[in-house]
Design an enzyme around this catalytic site. Structure first.
Site, short mmCIF file in Angstrom:
data_model
loop_
_atom_site.label_atom_id
_atom_site.label_comp_id
_atom_site.label_asym_id
_atom_site.label_seq_id
_atom_site.Cartn_x
_atom_site.Cartn_y
_atom_site.Cartn_z
CB THR A 94 32.22 44.01 75.35
OG1 THR A 94 30.91 44.52 75.84
CG2 THR A 94 32.41 42.71 76.08
CB SER A 140 29.86 48.09 68.20
OG SER A 140 28.63 47.46 68.83
CB THR A 173 28.67 41.72 70.97
OG1 THR A 173 27.67 42.54 72.05
CG2 THR A 173 29.69 41.05 71.47
CG ASP A 174 25.46 46.52 72.37
OD1 ASP A 174 25.46 45.39 72.93
OD2 ASP A 174 25.65 46.80 73.22
C1 SIN Z 1 29.71 46.94 72.05
O1 SIN Z 1 29.05 46.84 71.83
O2 SIN Z 1 30.38 48.22 71.90
C2 SIN Z 1 29.28 46.72 73.49
C3 SIN Z 1 28.56 44.96 73.81
C4 SIN Z 1 29.54 44.28 73.56
O3 SIN Z 1 30.48 44.11 72.70
O4 SIN Z 1 28.72 43.30 73.61
#
Ligand code: SIN
Length: 321
Positions: free
Chosen positions: A18, A64, A97-98
């Protein structure tokens, strides 16, 4: 021989997420596509700590949730390659973040790095009106420059977590998206600087043990009491304790270490008579940031009860065997 310059290069490895995401509108923080903007472009919008040289490399460009073992393999190789360069102080990895916590632990277990490797990301896409990515990236670079730091960390929302403890804890919120569970975060960013909340392992090893506490009979240990600053406080307890022969007083202080005026006057007067004083926030959660106007010394991240032990040991050390 010429003194060796401190390594000052930070290598930032982009993997998407993100933090590199885009949405059709600056108000859209949910319906966006992760992993769209290159790492060079992301870095262009970030203020860097002075004296920092930054190199960027795009290792992947994904959401991710789609992280693969093949990308992990490449990422670990690139991290190891750059860490081996003497001019490199640390590595930052931008990441979705995932699955950030999985990659953090993978890198920790595979590399056990002797320099900092700092993962960061964002909860809002780069196109959001109030994107959190630029500040997170700036903070991560600051942590990656920290001398003597080793291991893999995550830095988000001004909080530093160890790879071992960090987890994604909230799917949307900015401040609470990550936590370190019962272990608690390692540190926070305050005024653009890193402040440790937990004793770092290397600092703990170098701390000198207060061996005099073992050789001195406990009846001879300094006497330290705790009093609390509160609405309507007076100096009466300070006077009573001093009359009773106390050696030190710990003040459980209000707010960011503030002390009721009357109580403070009594403490400052007692200090001139040899009383040792140390303050600690009574809230017991969070760390005080002393300012130039504070008249009484502040313990560094200890609860009032632990500050009492600390002051007693400091007085034992001061007075010798
Ligand atoms: C991801 O994990 O690539 C999408 C969600 C995020 O980064 O918060």
């Amino acid at each position: 021989m010429e003194p060796q310059a401190m390594p000052s290069t930070i290598v930032v490895l982009g993997t998407g997420g993100t933090i590199a995401g885009t949405a059709a509108s600056p108000d859209d923080v949910v319906g966006y596509r992760a992993g769209q903007i290159g790492i060079d472009t992301l870095l262009a919008g970030v203020s860097l700590p002075s004296g920092t040289l930054v190199e960027a490399e795009q290792v992947a460009q994904i959401d991710s949730k789609d992280m693969t073992h093949a990308i992990w393999h490449t990422l670990a190789q690139r991290v190891a390659h750059h860490l081996a360069r003497p001019e490199v102080a640390g590595i930052v990895v931008t990441h979705g973040t995932d699955t950030l916590e999985e990659t953090a632990w993978f890198l920790q277990r595979v590399l056990q790095p002797e320099k900092p490797v700092v993962l960061t990301g964002a909860m809002r896409p780069a196109t959001a009106r109030e994107a959190d990515g630029p500040q997170n990236l700036s903070d991560a670079i600051t942590v990656a420059r920290e001398p003597g730091l080793s291991g893999v960390f995550a830095v988000l929302a001004g909080v530093i977590h160890h790879a071992c403890d960090v987890r994604k804890a909230n799917p949307l919120r900015l401040d609470d998206a990550f936590d370190s569970c019962d272990a608690g975060p390692l540190g926070v960013m305050a005024g653009g600087r890193l402040r440790w909340l937990r004793v770092r392992a290397d600092a703990a090893q170098s701390a000198v043990p207060v061996q005099v506490a073992l050789s001195r009979p406990v009846a001879e240990w300094p006497r330290v009491e705790i009093i609390t600053s509160h609405a309507g406080a007076t100096g009466a307890l300070v006077l009573a304790l001093c009359a009773d022969g106390v050696d030190g007083i710990v003040v459980a202080a209000t707010g960011n270490g503030s002390v009721n005026r009357e109580l403070q006057q009594a403490l400052v007067a007692a200090q001139t008579q040899g009383l040792a004083v140390l303050c600690s926030p009574r809230s017991g959660f969070g760390r005080a940031h002393p300012s130039a106007i504070d008249r009484l010394p502040m313990a560094d991240g200890l609860t009032p009860a632990k500050t009492r032990v600390e002051l007693m040991l400091r007085l034992l050390e001061r007075d010798g065997a």
